[in-house]
Design a protein around this motif. Sequence first.
Motif, mmCIF file in Angstrom:
data_model
loop_
_atom_site.group_PDB
_atom_site.id
_atom_site.type_symbol
_atom_site.label_atom_id
_atom_site.label_comp_id
_atom_site.label_asym_id
_atom_site.label_seq_id
_atom_site.Cartn_x
_atom_site.Cartn_y
_atom_site.Cartn_z
ATOM 1 N N ARG A 146 0.795 -1.212 0.000
ATOM 2 C CA ARG A 146 0.000 0.000 0.000
ATOM 3 C C ARG A 146 0.837 1.275 0.000
ATOM 4 O O ARG A 146 0.459 2.283 -0.593
ATOM 5 N N ALA A 147 1.977 1.274 0.680
ATOM 6 C CA ALA A 147 2.759 2.509 0.819
ATOM 7 C C ALA A 147 3.239 3.015 -0.530
ATOM 8 O O ALA A 147 3.296 4.218 -0.771
ATOM 9 N N LYS A 148 3.597 2.078 -1.424
ATOM 10 C CA LYS A 148 4.037 2.502 -2.759
ATOM 11 C C LYS A 148 2.897 3.189 -3.501
ATOM 12 O O LYS A 148 3.099 4.236 -4.139
ATOM 13 N N ILE A 254 -4.105 11.761 14.987
ATOM 14 C CA ILE A 254 -4.615 13.090 14.627
ATOM 15 C C ILE A 254 -3.598 14.162 15.014
ATOM 16 O O ILE A 254 -3.301 15.067 14.227
ATOM 17 N N LEU A 255 -3.049 14.060 16.220
ATOM 18 C CA LEU A 255 -2.086 15.059 16.685
ATOM 19 C C LEU A 255 -0.805 15.019 15.849
ATOM 20 O O LEU A 255 -0.263 16.073 15.472
ATOM 21 N N ILE A 256 -0.329 13.822 15.534
ATOM 22 C CA ILE A 256 0.886 13.694 14.720
ATOM 23 C C ILE A 256 0.677 14.300 13.342
ATOM 24 O O ILE A 256 1.505 15.087 12.851
ATOM 25 N N PHE A 257 -0.454 13.962 12.716
ATOM 26 C CA PHE A 257 -0.688 14.463 11.361
ATOM 27 C C PHE A 257 -0.959 15.965 11.365
ATOM 28 O O PHE A 257 -0.626 16.662 10.408
ATOM 29 N N PHE A 258 -1.545 16.482 12.445
ATOM 30 C CA PHE A 258 -1.729 17.927 12.595
ATOM 31 C C PHE A 258 -0.382 18.638 12.504
ATOM 32 O O PHE A 258 -0.247 19.662 11.818
ATOM 33 N N CYS A 259 0.613 18.100 13.194
ATOM 34 C CA CYS A 259 1.949 18.710 13.182
ATOM 35 C C CYS A 259 2.564 18.677 11.786
ATOM 36 O O CYS A 259 3.208 19.652 11.352
ATOM 37 N N VAL A 360 3.989 7.674 4.084
ATOM 38 C CA VAL A 360 4.382 6.624 5.017
ATOM 39 C C VAL A 360 3.589 6.749 6.318
ATOM 40 O O VAL A 360 3.272 5.742 6.963
ATOM 41 N N PHE A 361 3.248 7.971 6.704
ATOM 42 C CA PHE A 361 2.405 8.157 7.892
ATOM 43 C C PHE A 361 1.136 7.325 7.808
ATOM 44 O O PHE A 361 0.722 6.703 8.788
ATOM 45 N N TRP A 362 0.494 7.305 6.624
ATOM 46 C CA TRP A 362 -0.807 6.632 6.509
ATOM 47 C C TRP A 362 -0.715 5.127 6.692
ATOM 48 O O TRP A 362 -1.730 4.460 6.931
ATOM 49 N N ARG A 367 -2.703 0.254 9.998
ATOM 50 C CA ARG A 367 -2.380 -0.987 10.704
ATOM 51 C C ARG A 367 -3.459 -1.323 11.724
ATOM 52 O O ARG A 367 -3.575 -2.471 12.162
ATOM 53 N N PHE A 368 -4.225 -0.316 12.148
ATOM 54 C CA PHE A 368 -5.135 -0.491 13.270
ATOM 55 C C PHE A 368 -6.611 -0.381 12.903
ATOM 56 O O PHE A 368 -7.467 -0.721 13.715
ATOM 57 N N LEU A 369 -6.931 0.105 11.703
ATOM 58 C CA LEU A 369 -8.322 0.384 11.343
ATOM 59 C C LEU A 369 -8.741 -0.415 10.119
ATOM 60 O O LEU A 369 -7.956 -0.611 9.199
#
Length: 460
Positions: A146-148, A254-259, A360-362, A367-369
Amino acid sequence: MSSSQPATVTVVSAESVYRKVFFRIVPFLMLLWIVAWIDRVNIGFVKLRMLDDLGWSEAIYGLGAGIFFIGYFLFEVPSNLLLQKIGAKKTIMRITLGWGAVSILMMFATTPELFYVLRFLLGVFEAGFYPGIILYLTYWFPANRRAKAFGMFMSASAFAGVIGGPIAGWIMTSMGGVWGLAEWQWVFIIEGIPSIILGIVTLFYLTDRPHHAKWLTAAERAFVQSELDNEEHAENKQHSMLGALKGKTIWLFILIFFCIIAANSSLTFYGPTLVANVGVTDPLAVGWIMAGINLLGAAGMISAGFISDRTGESRIQTSISAALGALGLAGAALLIPVSPIGAIACLALALIGTMSAIPVFWQMPNRFLIGAAAAGGVALINSIANLAGFFAPTMLGSLKDQTGSLAPGLFIVAGVEILATILILALVPKFRETGKTTTVPVSTRDAADAAEVNVVEVQA
């Protein structure tokens, strides 16, 4: 006596199947994202002339650029849930037609109030596109591939900068006065039309799910669907949207992606301004410089996706990329008054790092949803985090009006982005993809289409 027929075995190359899926879907999605991104951020180039023509301040521009994300925030989760219900092609067609129409209407934004309304509506119509595509790609690619796909799709935003910058620069240096319209009005008109055309094409080109794909063989459809079905039943994934909201994990993401988005939106809306502030005044030259920087950002995004798929690792990659983005932002802030070349080089580093972190963040939340949690969760992460796209440009515009410099705002954004690195390393659990499916039974759905196929053998 009747003799029994031996089972037929169809040999399927996994690489061949996913290559076919990739080239059928991803390039078209990239094209859609290119025109969406151009329509979203062309305001950064238009600003170089629009503010002078209309007598607006940096604060008016910053608020208008950022208010896009308020509409985006309010309508993103409903849009993604609708996609899961009615399908991708209808949802994406609606989104594309809507943002194309509003983009063209931006030519009439001659008062701050109308500017704010149209930017808000642009966010409303584009809401759901980005997380919708993230969700849509999970319908076609298992986690280890998926990452590619994410990286290639998301690199389109960088390619939009490569294409959109020179186009906007050319329009602004050659179209002023044509039919009595200002050059910035022509940017909105010319760059909005392709979205209308592609919105219509979407309905006929996209396929909602693998089992609808007539361009795959029955064995290929069975193989892809089986891999996805196996992944969906993984025990460590959250299926319930309510269950995901009750946990801490989704709020951490959410907080990580906000940054990360705070940095990305700052670079998007104020990159051309930074280049102009170091002495490059010709809009076409600014466009070409931003094109080169965005090309490097695209290379970073694509490379990050390939590396993540190959290694099965996303946590360290995302944190390092975010740290590089923060370093570039701080360096640009320091060098603006000292070294034009150094400031532009740091701008490039900031863009490469920040954009490489996004695909890569996504991999981490995915992994969890799964299921409804993925549909609503991905949209929720993206919509709330993208509020950074409102706050960061608004803050930068206000501070630039007060201090006359971009540097204070850039230092603040650099600090916000380095926080993403700290949160990932400290709080995100380690995860590494292991194991691959090698033999897959043909589903009963596809058996009806091809009764002679009993077993699919998968070649690595």
